[in-house]
Design an enzyme around this catalytic site. Structure first.
Site, PDB file in Angstrom:
ATOM      1  N   CYS A 112       0.815  -1.224   0.000  1.00 28.62           N
ATOM      2  CA  CYS A 112       0.000   0.000   0.000  1.00 28.62           C
ATOM      3  C   CYS A 112       0.845   1.269   0.000  1.00 28.62           C
ATOM      4  O   CYS A 112       0.325   2.366  -0.209  1.00 28.62           O
ATOM      5  CB  CYS A 112      -0.958  -0.010   1.182  1.00 28.62           C
ATOM      6  SG  CYS A 112      -1.968  -1.492   1.234  1.00 28.62           S
ATOM      7  N   HIS A 253      -3.577   6.819   3.279  1.00 25.98           N
ATOM      8  CA  HIS A 253      -3.950   5.559   2.636  1.00 25.98           C
ATOM      9  C   HIS A 253      -5.324   5.143   3.165  1.00 25.98           C
ATOM     10  O   HIS A 253      -5.579   5.181   4.365  1.00 25.98           O
ATOM     11  CB  HIS A 253      -2.894   4.498   2.945  1.00 25.98           C
ATOM     12  CG  HIS A 253      -3.325   3.116   2.556  1.00 25.98           C
ATOM     13  ND1 HIS A 253      -3.847   2.831   1.306  1.00 25.98           N
ATOM     14  CD2 HIS A 253      -3.339   1.952   3.254  1.00 25.98           C
ATOM     15  CE1 HIS A 253      -4.146   1.552   1.260  1.00 25.98           C
ATOM     16  NE2 HIS A 253      -3.868   0.994   2.420  1.00 25.98           N
ATOM     17  N   ASN A 283     -10.156  -0.592   0.314  1.00 24.26           N
ATOM     18  CA  ASN A 283      -8.698  -0.448   0.293  1.00 24.26           C
ATOM     19  C   ASN A 283      -8.179  -0.876  -1.077  1.00 24.26           C
ATOM     20  O   ASN A 283      -8.211  -2.059  -1.413  1.00 24.26           O
ATOM     21  CB  ASN A 283      -8.105  -1.322   1.412  1.00 24.26           C
ATOM     22  CG  ASN A 283      -6.589  -1.261   1.482  1.00 24.26           C
ATOM     23  OD1 ASN A 283      -5.937  -0.745   0.581  1.00 24.26           O
ATOM     24  ND2 ASN A 283      -6.040  -1.790   2.562  1.00 24.26           N
TER      25      ASN A 283
HETATM   26  N1  COA Z   1     -18.182  -9.826   9.244  1.00 29.12           N
HETATM   27  C1  COA Z   1     -18.578 -10.216  10.449  1.00 29.12           C
HETATM   28  N2  COA Z   1     -17.728 -10.598  11.412  1.00 29.12           N
HETATM   29  C2  COA Z   1     -16.422 -10.589  11.132  1.00 29.12           C
HETATM   30  C3  COA Z   1     -15.940 -10.196   9.886  1.00 29.12           C
HETATM   31  C4  COA Z   1     -16.864  -9.805   8.917  1.00 29.12           C
HETATM   32  N3  COA Z   1     -16.498  -9.397   7.685  1.00 29.12           N
HETATM   33  N4  COA Z   1     -14.591 -10.280   9.898  1.00 29.12           N
HETATM   34  C5  COA Z   1     -14.230 -10.691  11.113  1.00 29.12           C
HETATM   35  N5  COA Z   1     -15.353 -10.909  11.869  1.00 29.12           N
HETATM   36  C6  COA Z   1     -15.444 -11.381  13.233  1.00 29.12           C
HETATM   37  C7  COA Z   1     -14.238 -12.172  13.653  1.00 29.12           C
HETATM   38  O1  COA Z   1     -14.342 -13.491  13.183  1.00 29.12           O
HETATM   39  C8  COA Z   1     -14.333 -12.068  15.148  1.00 29.12           C
HETATM   40  O2  COA Z   1     -15.278 -12.985  15.597  1.00 29.12           O
HETATM   41  P1  COA Z   1     -14.986 -13.865  16.896  1.00 29.12           P
HETATM   42  O3  COA Z   1     -14.854 -12.885  18.012  1.00 29.12           O
HETATM   43  O4  COA Z   1     -16.199 -14.729  16.960  1.00 29.12           O
HETATM   44  O5  COA Z   1     -13.727 -14.596  16.588  1.00 29.12           O
HETATM   45  C9  COA Z   1     -14.903 -10.664  15.377  1.00 29.12           C
HETATM   46  O6  COA Z   1     -15.480 -10.281  14.112  1.00 29.12           O
HETATM   47  C10 COA Z   1     -13.876  -9.644  15.788  1.00 29.12           C
HETATM   48  O7  COA Z   1     -12.765  -9.787  14.949  1.00 29.12           O
HETATM   49  P2  COA Z   1     -11.543  -8.832  15.066  1.00 29.12           P
HETATM   50  O8  COA Z   1     -10.502  -9.236  14.056  1.00 29.12           O
HETATM   51  O9  COA Z   1     -11.122  -8.682  16.487  1.00 29.12           O
HETATM   52  O10 COA Z   1     -12.219  -7.457  14.613  1.00 29.12           O
HETATM   53  P3  COA Z   1     -11.564  -6.039  14.547  1.00 29.12           P
HETATM   54  O11 COA Z   1     -12.359  -5.097  15.332  1.00 29.12           O
HETATM   55  O12 COA Z   1     -10.084  -6.090  14.769  1.00 29.12           O
HETATM   56  O13 COA Z   1     -11.782  -5.666  13.020  1.00 29.12           O
HETATM   57  C11 COA Z   1     -10.556  -5.575  10.983  1.00 29.12           C
HETATM   58  C12 COA Z   1     -11.210  -6.470  12.013  1.00 29.12           C
HETATM   59  C13 COA Z   1      -9.935  -6.457   9.901  1.00 29.12           C
HETATM   60  C14 COA Z   1     -11.596  -4.661  10.360  1.00 29.12           C
HETATM   61  C15 COA Z   1      -9.448  -4.713  11.685  1.00 29.12           C
HETATM   62  O14 COA Z   1      -8.608  -5.540  12.460  1.00 29.12           O
HETATM   63  C16 COA Z   1      -8.625  -3.953  10.729  1.00 29.12           C
HETATM   64  O15 COA Z   1      -9.098  -3.060  10.071  1.00 29.12           O
HETATM   65  N6  COA Z   1      -7.309  -4.245  10.644  1.00 29.12           N
HETATM   66  C17 COA Z   1      -6.447  -3.591   9.723  1.00 29.12           C
HETATM   67  C18 COA Z   1      -6.662  -4.199   8.366  1.00 29.12           C
HETATM   68  C19 COA Z   1      -6.060  -3.352   7.284  1.00 29.12           C
HETATM   69  O16 COA Z   1      -6.419  -2.214   7.120  1.00 29.12           O
HETATM   70  N7  COA Z   1      -5.138  -3.944   6.515  1.00 29.12           N
HETATM   71  C20 COA Z   1      -4.519  -3.305   5.438  1.00 29.12           C
HETATM   72  C21 COA Z   1      -3.451  -2.385   5.933  1.00 29.12           C
HETATM   73  S1  COA Z   1      -2.713  -1.575   4.589  1.00 29.12           S
END
Ligand code: COA
Length: 326
Positions: A112, A253, A283
């Protein structure tokens, strides 16, 4: 020698994939995606559309705005992690499509941060006299490496391209600084395990274990992203003797609304000084900053003399910033 942005361009697929449509693919909901990421829809390439398709169109639009002919371009740098082929560089294909016959062309893999890494290299080519007019492009078709069975990742990404023309100038608006950073200790928190030399595409295990798709530890990536983007932004401000209050617009970004908000909060910037479009595109990796810059420019949001702070973070980890005097 100043380095000016003389043209911007972007190109996006026409096909829209909404959160409601994703609800039919994986166990997710519009409410979850919206509150956790801020994304409402993303663009997806259709059959016959490739990374080079969007890269070339974004580049053509940037050159048209700059009033530059393809033959005048000395260098094409294309940031991408979803090239048309492992080789040759997609930049070579773009050179051919555009007829930029005098340009050296190469791809740059910095996830990215690819566009800002590219801007940083282009700036140095121009300042050294090695190039006069450079096309820097960020372009991705991430939908082809997204695992549409993995709700943790498939809701986040989209396709598209953005580009700028950079030229040397004695005056006018200019790039005040670029900074690039790498922290390779965390390369395996966000990566595509398959299709390289470790897990070749020819190995059936690569397909069976779904290694051709993006893998991500979302929580860890989130924390690193906020810290890294703050560091990159503060380095840009310190280098130029500026305070956050001097910044007219932060163009971060577009990974996640909560990452953007946390970064802005750490810098003390209100939402009115932060550009976002990730609700419409998700993204788009290396494409997100140049698409945003082009949209801000064409929407008339930018005024001459504005100080723009561009900040990126991505797999690698890579992170980067650029301060632009518009
Ligand atoms: N829909 C519903 N539930 C979802 C889901 C979706 N699309 N994706 C994950 N979950 C669930 C998980 O399975 C988890 O369930 P569990 O508690 O039963 O295991 C729960 O939601 C919480 O997951 P978690 O990973 O802790 O959520 P979060 O608040 O961290 O949000 C992201 C997840 C991916 C949105 C967040 O971590 C994030 O944005 N990370 C950065 C990703 C990014 O930007 N990457 C590129 C960088 S350049």
């Amino acid at each position: 020698m100043n380095v000016r942005i003389t043209g911007t361009g972007s190109a996006l697929p026409g096909k829209i994939l909404t959160n409601a449509e994703l609800e039919r693919l994986v166990d997710t909901s519009d409410e979850w995606i919206t509150t956790r990421t801020g994304i409402k829809e993303r663009r997806i390439a259709i059959e016959g559309e490739y990374t080079s398709t969007f890269a070339a169109e974004a580049g053509r639009r940037a050159m048209a705005m700059a009033g530059v002919n393809p033959e005048e371009i000395d260098l094409i740098i294309l940031g991408t992690v979803t090239p048309d082929f492992p080789f040759p560089s997609t930049a070579c294909i773009v050179q051919d499509i555009l007829g930029a016959t005098n340009a050296t062309a190469f791809d740059l893999s910095a996830a990215c941060s690819g566009f800002l890494y590219g801007m940083s290299i282009a700036e140095k080519y121009i300042c050294s006299g090695a190039a006069r007019k450079v096309l820097v492009i960020g372009a991705e078709v991430l939908s082809r490496i997204v695992d549409w069975q993995d709700r943790n990742t498939c809701v986040l990404f989209g396709d598209g391209a953005g580009a700028v023309v950079l030229e040397g100038s004695e005056g006018g608006h200019s790039i005040l600084s670029t900074h690039t950073f790498t922290n390779g200790a965390f390369w395996n928190l966000l990566y595509q395990p398959g299709c390289g030399s470790r897990n070749p595409a020819t190995d059936s295990r690569t397909i069976d274990e779904r290694l051709t798709f993006i893998k991500m530890e979302g929580n860890d990536v989130f924390k690193h992203a906020v810290r890294a983007m703050e560091e990159a932004a503060l380095t840009a401000l310190d280098t130029n003797g500026l305070l956050p209050s001097d910044i007219s617009l932060l163009i971060p970004h577009q990974a996640n609304r909560r990452i953007i908000d946390a970064t802005a909060k750490r810098l003390g910037l209100g939402t009115d000084r932060v550009f976002t479009n990730l609700h419409r595109y998700g993204n788009t990796s290396s494409a997100s900053i140049p698409i945003s810059l082009d949209e801000a420019h064409r929407q008339g949001v930018l005024t001459s003399g504005d100080k723009l702070l561009l900040v990126a973070f991505g797999g690698g980890f890579t992170y980067a910033s650029a301060l632009v005097n518009w």
